[in-house]
Design an enzyme around this catalytic site. Sequence first.
Site, short mmCIF file in Angstrom:
data_model
loop_
_atom_site.label_atom_id
_atom_site.label_comp_id
_atom_site.label_asym_id
_atom_site.label_seq_id
_atom_site.Cartn_x
_atom_site.Cartn_y
_atom_site.Cartn_z
N GLY A 69 42.50 48.18 42.75
CA GLY A 69 42.71 47.65 44.09
C GLY A 69 41.53 46.83 44.59
O GLY A 69 41.70 45.74 45.14
N ASN A 147 45.00 55.51 53.94
CA ASN A 147 44.48 56.46 52.95
C ASN A 147 43.90 57.72 53.57
O ASN A 147 43.72 58.72 52.89
CB ASN A 147 43.42 55.77 52.07
N SER A 195 46.89 49.99 42.48
CA SER A 195 45.90 50.71 41.68
C SER A 195 46.58 51.85 40.92
O SER A 195 47.18 52.74 41.53
CB SER A 195 44.85 51.27 42.65
N GLY A 196 46.49 51.82 39.59
CA GLY A 196 47.22 52.78 38.75
C GLY A 196 46.84 54.23 38.96
O GLY A 196 47.68 55.12 38.84
N CYS A 322 35.94 57.39 50.15
CA CYS A 322 34.88 56.42 50.44
C CYS A 322 34.06 56.85 51.65
O CYS A 322 32.95 56.38 51.85
CB CYS A 322 35.48 55.06 50.74
N1 PLP Z 1 42.96 50.29 49.29
C1 PLP Z 1 43.26 51.54 49.63
C2 PLP Z 1 44.17 51.79 50.79
C3 PLP Z 1 42.77 52.62 48.88
O1 PLP Z 1 43.08 53.87 49.22
C4 PLP Z 1 41.93 52.33 47.77
C5 PLP Z 1 41.34 53.43 46.97
O2 PLP Z 1 41.03 54.49 47.47
C6 PLP Z 1 41.64 51.00 47.46
C7 PLP Z 1 42.16 50.00 48.25
C8 PLP Z 1 40.76 50.64 46.29
O3 PLP Z 1 41.44 50.84 45.08
P1 PLP Z 1 40.65 51.09 43.70
O4 PLP Z 1 40.19 52.51 43.70
O5 PLP Z 1 41.67 50.85 42.63
O6 PLP Z 1 39.55 50.12 43.63
#
Ligand code: PLP
Length: 369
Positions: A69, A147, A195-196, A322
């Site tokens: 992602g 998230n 995102s897999g 995060c």
């Molecule tokens: N966007 C959202 C809403 C997410 O929850 C996340 C990952 O936690 C991402 C983007 C980023 O994805 P990736 O972990 O594949 O970089």
Amino acid sequence: MIYLDNAATTITDPEVIDVMATVMNNFFGNPSSLHEAGQDAKTIIEESRKTIAHIVNCEPKEIIFTSGGTEAINLIFYNIGLQPSIKHVITSPIEHPAVLYSLEQYGLAEKTEFLDILPNGTPDLDQLENMLSEMPGAFVALMHVNNECGSMLDVERAGAICKKYNALFFCDTVQAIGKTPVDLHGWNIDFAACSGHKFHGPRGIGFLYKHQKHHFVPQTVGGGQEGGLRSGTENTAAIAALCRALELADERMDETLQRMSEFNKMLVTKLTTGIPDIRFAGDMNNTLPHILSIAVRESDTNFLLTQQLSDHGFAVSSGSACHAGSKTSSLLHLMGMPGFFPLRVSFGKFTTTKEVELFGEILLKMLNE
Ligand code: PLP
């Protein structure tokens, strides 16, 4: 360990691991090579692209495989930052850091307006319409499923508003794809990210969706793979595994949604019975059931809750992975719940009833201490 942190990442499905191992063992050729080994690997990638495109309703050529992602989001914002015709950006303060930091990184921060967050944890779409009537042609970036609390945007309505005002619509579908139906073309989405590892696929693989009417330039140059947008030898095994994970998720989506709702209700009932004034973030009728965000009163002791739960063998998180180190949640503040922080419990397809029951018991005990 009882794993209830599936919004951070999921346990890789053994069936997906099998696909990955098979492809690694048998289809090791470089997909750009003209010999049979290379062409066999290329076929796997193109078949995966077709299957994925069918599931999310877009054209295969609109899928660009990335490391996940974050990379997809960066490529979108990098390109938006290069377009002088984009005079305004409209987003929300509850987007993923990959979006919020990209505004700064790609020179868009000064053009950006933020939507208010409603008590149900979604951005105000009436306000979006008002803003777009003043700033037609803006770039709009809004997430499908939040998230931290699982709140779900009415993407169809957001897409229709964007279309009405000629705006470009990026929908961050990372927490949605593989869990709830996503209709990229049907909802007028210009760009999306996947995102897999959010749906029992491997970490380090995902894709960018870009409607074919838009032209992008690459951030990474080299051999010209992925339509020139993402140079570098493709990870054939991870792409095949991503595809299998999505197929499995799609085939059992209704059944999984039903189970997640049951877990969610079970935990809400247990906690509400034990602590009648306990609060949850978001509107239960408008939330992806995989995520339950328990609003815990902010205090130093409560902040230690995730650590204490970890010591008891439970993996949950305080808000998003995060923001795992942060003590307060701006999301709950924006949703009109100041003084609370979220304890995020997120279920996956390997979660069992027994695990949810056990978790409810231990958490009740801790909250009552
Ligand atoms: N966007 C959202 C809403 C997410 O929850 C996340 C990952 O936690 C991402 C983007 C980023 O994805 P990736 O972990 O594949 O970089």
